[in-house]
Design an enzyme around this catalytic site. Structure first.
Site, PDB file in Angstrom:
ATOM      1  CG  HIS A 168       0.157  54.402  36.427  1.00  0.00           C
ATOM      2  ND1 HIS A 168       0.674  53.212  35.967  1.00  0.00           N
ATOM      3  CD2 HIS A 168      -1.101  54.454  35.952  1.00  0.00           C
ATOM      4  CE1 HIS A 168      -0.239  52.595  35.234  1.00  0.00           C
ATOM      5  NE2 HIS A 168      -1.327  53.317  35.213  1.00  0.00           N
ATOM      6  CG  ASN A 225      -1.216  49.223  32.103  1.00  0.00           C
ATOM      7  OD1 ASN A 225      -0.447  50.083  32.528  1.00  0.00           O
ATOM      8  ND2 ASN A 225      -2.520  49.296  32.261  1.00  0.00           N
TER       9      ASN A 225
HETATM   10  C1  HEM Z   1      -8.990  56.964  29.503  1.00  0.00           C
HETATM   11  C2  HEM Z   1      -8.226  56.146  30.191  1.00  0.00           C
HETATM   12  C3  HEM Z   1      -7.060  56.634  30.978  1.00  0.00           C
HETATM   13  C4  HEM Z   1      -6.824  57.847  31.526  1.00  0.00           C
HETATM   14  C5  HEM Z   1      -7.716  59.079  31.484  1.00  0.00           C
HETATM   15  C6  HEM Z   1      -5.540  57.794  32.182  1.00  0.00           C
HETATM   16  C7  HEM Z   1      -4.961  58.830  32.888  1.00  0.00           C
HETATM   17  C8  HEM Z   1      -3.708  58.812  33.444  1.00  0.00           C
HETATM   18  C9  HEM Z   1      -3.097  59.901  34.129  1.00  0.00           C
HETATM   19  C10 HEM Z   1      -3.753  61.257  34.366  1.00  0.00           C
HETATM   20  C11 HEM Z   1      -1.853  59.516  34.498  1.00  0.00           C
HETATM   21  C12 HEM Z   1      -0.817  60.342  35.250  1.00  0.00           C
HETATM   22  C13 HEM Z   1       0.164  60.902  34.240  1.00  0.00           C
HETATM   23  C14 HEM Z   1       1.208  61.790  34.861  1.00  0.00           C
HETATM   24  O1  HEM Z   1       0.948  62.458  35.870  1.00  0.00           O
HETATM   25  O2  HEM Z   1       2.318  61.862  34.296  1.00  0.00           O
HETATM   26  C15 HEM Z   1      -1.673  58.184  34.037  1.00  0.00           C
HETATM   27  C16 HEM Z   1      -0.515  57.457  34.182  1.00  0.00           C
HETATM   28  C17 HEM Z   1      -0.292  56.260  33.544  1.00  0.00           C
HETATM   29  N1  HEM Z   1      -1.208  55.528  32.813  1.00  0.00           N
HETATM   30 FE1  HEM Z   1      -3.095  56.010  32.432  1.00  0.00          FE
HETATM   31  N2  HEM Z   1      -5.012  56.548  32.016  1.00  0.00           N
HETATM   32  C18 HEM Z   1      -5.901  55.808  31.273  1.00  0.00           C
HETATM   33  C19 HEM Z   1      -5.766  54.520  30.863  1.00  0.00           C
HETATM   34  C20 HEM Z   1      -4.578  53.852  30.832  1.00  0.00           C
HETATM   35  C21 HEM Z   1      -4.315  52.662  30.071  1.00  0.00           C
HETATM   36  C22 HEM Z   1      -5.315  51.933  29.182  1.00  0.00           C
HETATM   37  C23 HEM Z   1      -2.998  52.358  30.280  1.00  0.00           C
HETATM   38  C24 HEM Z   1      -2.211  51.238  29.697  1.00  0.00           C
HETATM   39  C25 HEM Z   1      -2.249  50.988  28.404  1.00  0.00           C
HETATM   40  C26 HEM Z   1      -2.436  53.353  31.163  1.00  0.00           C
HETATM   41  C27 HEM Z   1      -1.130  53.398  31.576  1.00  0.00           C
HETATM   42  C28 HEM Z   1      -0.578  54.401  32.341  1.00  0.00           C
HETATM   43  C29 HEM Z   1       0.799  54.408  32.778  1.00  0.00           C
HETATM   44  C30 HEM Z   1       1.850  53.360  32.482  1.00  0.00           C
HETATM   45  C31 HEM Z   1       0.972  55.576  33.526  1.00  0.00           C
HETATM   46  C32 HEM Z   1       2.241  56.018  34.243  1.00  0.00           C
HETATM   47  C33 HEM Z   1       3.164  56.744  33.279  1.00  0.00           C
HETATM   48  C34 HEM Z   1       4.449  57.088  33.993  1.00  0.00           C
HETATM   49  O3  HEM Z   1       5.138  56.152  34.435  1.00  0.00           O
HETATM   50  O4  HEM Z   1       4.750  58.278  34.137  1.00  0.00           O
HETATM   51  N3  HEM Z   1      -3.410  54.245  31.484  1.00  0.00           N
HETATM   52  N4  HEM Z   1      -2.821  57.755  33.413  1.00  0.00           N
END
Ligand code: HEM
Length: 509
Positions: free
Chosen positions: A76, A148
């Site tokens: 992201h 999402n």
């Molecule tokens: C075990 C599954 C998942 C892991 C380990 C994971 C891990 C991560 C990590 C490490 C980040 C970066 C966060 C940052 O640096 O601030 C991220 C961002 C993000 N993830 Fe996931 N993610 C997973 C599943 C999902 C799912 C299922 C969704 C949606 C429901 C999702 C939505 C997002 C969004 C929207 C961001 C961006 C947040 C922002 O705008 O700062 N992720 N994810």
């Protein structure tokens, strides 16, 4: 020397000095506040000699420039943010004690929209799920709903996430994204059939962030004053409607403006055309969960037939003044929860509860939650302390609890809810997998045009897969979801439909 009260005249002088200082505030300074004499010419040894290390302005300017970047988000990375307000409209105190849902309550929010796979300045036209992450600055602390646009996810266990992301990111040897790699991974994950079906429709290329819905994907728990638990899924519905780009349209837009989603959001807010979303909830009791033939805490599932109830509306009405300070340094994490909202036992969510706060300690820093965009509206009062670059204002000698000298203590009324447990620890997949049925139902809910676009988009990538085994396994999953879907795809990638059907017949839902 004894302290003497300052005569009145001195204050006038002090004031004059301050005014003089403010008047010269436009003088360029170094970070220590000292005025800069020349910002265009480095100090050199004579007219033709080398540049001198003693030019403290030159050295500091280069040092600060060299450190301008913080690590990108590992996923992201490409995103855009906006500020706004959420207004709660329905009394759901029977479900949750969360203050953000008290009818009429107005809560400031910060939203970051994003794409997932490619880096910080990648084209927004690329097929991807889109992030829809909302930080609610509630009276009882920050609640982050990090969701999402699509309502389900590829996998159901956090232990698979790093491998999945590695397969989707550009290859480590070529730096090119390669369908051979990610379909190789997905051919071992039949549960991804539903999400792959959705991401390859035109919902994988939304026209704008304003015209996009959002979903929690996971179930969370709502907890009321009595400690009673209901499971909940959240859904944002765009009041601008939903609009997508076909693959052809996305290609045409990319040639002209690959920042189209960011540009659209900023322009709309600048014009006062504020985008709005209604927030809906679906809820089930713990007893209802047990009766379904699929696992409702599996993130690859939607909850068909469970009524959606509107609980409030969000309006985005202010663009960030600094992309770096607000959007990039924002740290949204599923672990930022408030009393009345708790994580469910969803195995994917449980991993996320750890992962985001952990990456943010690295990406933004130990004291990142003290930055203005992340700071809670309710003051943070605890004994977490020190660490790199701490701008805090801690005073006094009591940095522990309990203490007879201070009356800071936990509040028993907001203890976590309780859940009965039985059995032993284990490492086993879930029981009610139902890997294919909802993918088929979704396919059949699409119009003929939407189905045709899905098949053409998916065949574009699946057709590049060189391994027969990977290609036929993937085709058998889509065939198992819906026979017409499988046949159309087999035809589009010139595969043998009889072989696909035979493989699909051996699969269990
Ligand atoms: C075990 C599954 C998942 C892991 C380990 C994971 C891990 C991560 C990590 C490490 C980040 C970066 C966060 C940052 O640096 O601030 C991220 C961002 C993000 N993830 Fe996931 N993610 C997973 C599943 C999902 C799912 C299922 C969704 C949606 C429901 C999702 C939505 C997002 C969004 C929207 C961001 C961006 C947040 C922002 O705008 O700062 N992720 N994810």
């Amino acid at each position: 020397m004894a302290f003497r009260p300052r005569p009145l005249g001195m204050s006038v002088i002090a004031l004059a000095t301050l005014v003089a200082f403010q008047a010269s505030a436009s003088t360029l300074t170094r970070d220590n506040g000292a005025p800069v004499g020349d910002n265009q010419n480095s100090q050199t040894a004579g007219p033709t000699g080398p540049v001198l290390l003693q030019d403290v302005q030159l050295i500091q300017k280069l040092q600060r420039f060299d450190r301008e970047r913080i690590p990108e988000r590992v996923v992201h990375a490409r995103g855009t943010g906006a500020h706004g307000e959420f207004v709660a409209t329905k009394d759901i105190s029977d479900l949750t004690r969360a203050k953000v849902f008290a009818p009429g309550e107005r809560t400031p929010v910060f939203v970051r929209f994003s794409s997932v796979i490619h880096s910080g300045h990648s084209p927004e036209t690329l097929r991807d799920p889109r992030g829809f992450a909302t930080k609610f600055y509630t009276r009882e602390g920050n609640w982050d709903l990090v969701g999402n646009n699509l309502p389900v996810f590829f996998i159901r266990d956090a232990i698979k996430f790093p491998d999945m992301v590695h397969s989707l990111k550009p290859s480590p040897d070529t730096n090119i994204q390669d369908p051979n790699r990610f379909f190789d991974f997905f051919s071992h994950q039949p549960e991804a059939t539903h999400m792959l079906t959705r991401v390859y429709t035109d919902y994988g290329t939304p026209a704008s962030y304003r015209e996009m819905d959002g979903n929690s994907v996971h179930a969370y728990k709502l907890v009321n004053e009595k400690g009673e638990v209901h499971y909940v899924k959240f859904h944002w519905k765009s009041l601008q409607g939903q609009k997508n780009l076909t693959a052809k349209e996305a290609e045409a837009v990319q040639g002209k403006d690959f920042n189209h989603m960011t540009r659209d959001l900023i322009a709309a807010i600048d014009k006062g055309n504020y985008p709005k979303w209604d927030l809906y909830i679906q809820t089930m009791t713990p007893d209802q969960l047990a009766k379904l033939d699929y696992d409702p805490l599996d993130a690859t599932k939607v909850w068909p037939g469970v009524p959606e109830v509107k609980v409030g509306t969000m309006t985005l009405n202010k663009n960030p003044e600094s992309v770096f300070l607000e959007t990039e340094q924002s740290a949204l994490a599923p672990s930022n929860l408030v009393p009345g909202i708790e994580p469910s036992e969803d195995r994917l969510l449980q991993g996320r509860i750890f992962s985001y706060a952990d990456t943010q300690l690295y990406r933004v820093g130990t004291n990142g939650l003290q930055l203005p965009v992340n700071r809670p509206r309710a003051a943070a009062i605890n004994h977490n302390q020190d660490g790199n670059t701490n701008p805090g204002a801690r005073k006094g000698g009591v940095n522990y609890e309990p203490s007879t000298q201070a009356d800071i203590s936990a509040s028993i009324s907001v203890r976590y809810s309780q859940m009965p447990l039985s059995g032993s620890t284990q490492q086993q997949g879930i029981a009610r997998t139902l890997n294919f049925r909802q993918a088929g139902e979704y396919y059949r809910s699409l119009s003929a045009k939407e189905q045709a676009n899905l098949v053409s988009n998916l065949a574009g990538d699946l057709g590049q897969v060189k391994s027969d085994g990977v290609k036929y396994t993937m085709l058998s999953y889509f065939q198992k979801a819906d026979a017409n879907y499988g046949r159309a795809l087999s035809k589009a990638v010139k595969a043998d439909p009889a072989r696909v059907e035979a493989m699909a017949a051996k699969l269990q839902d």
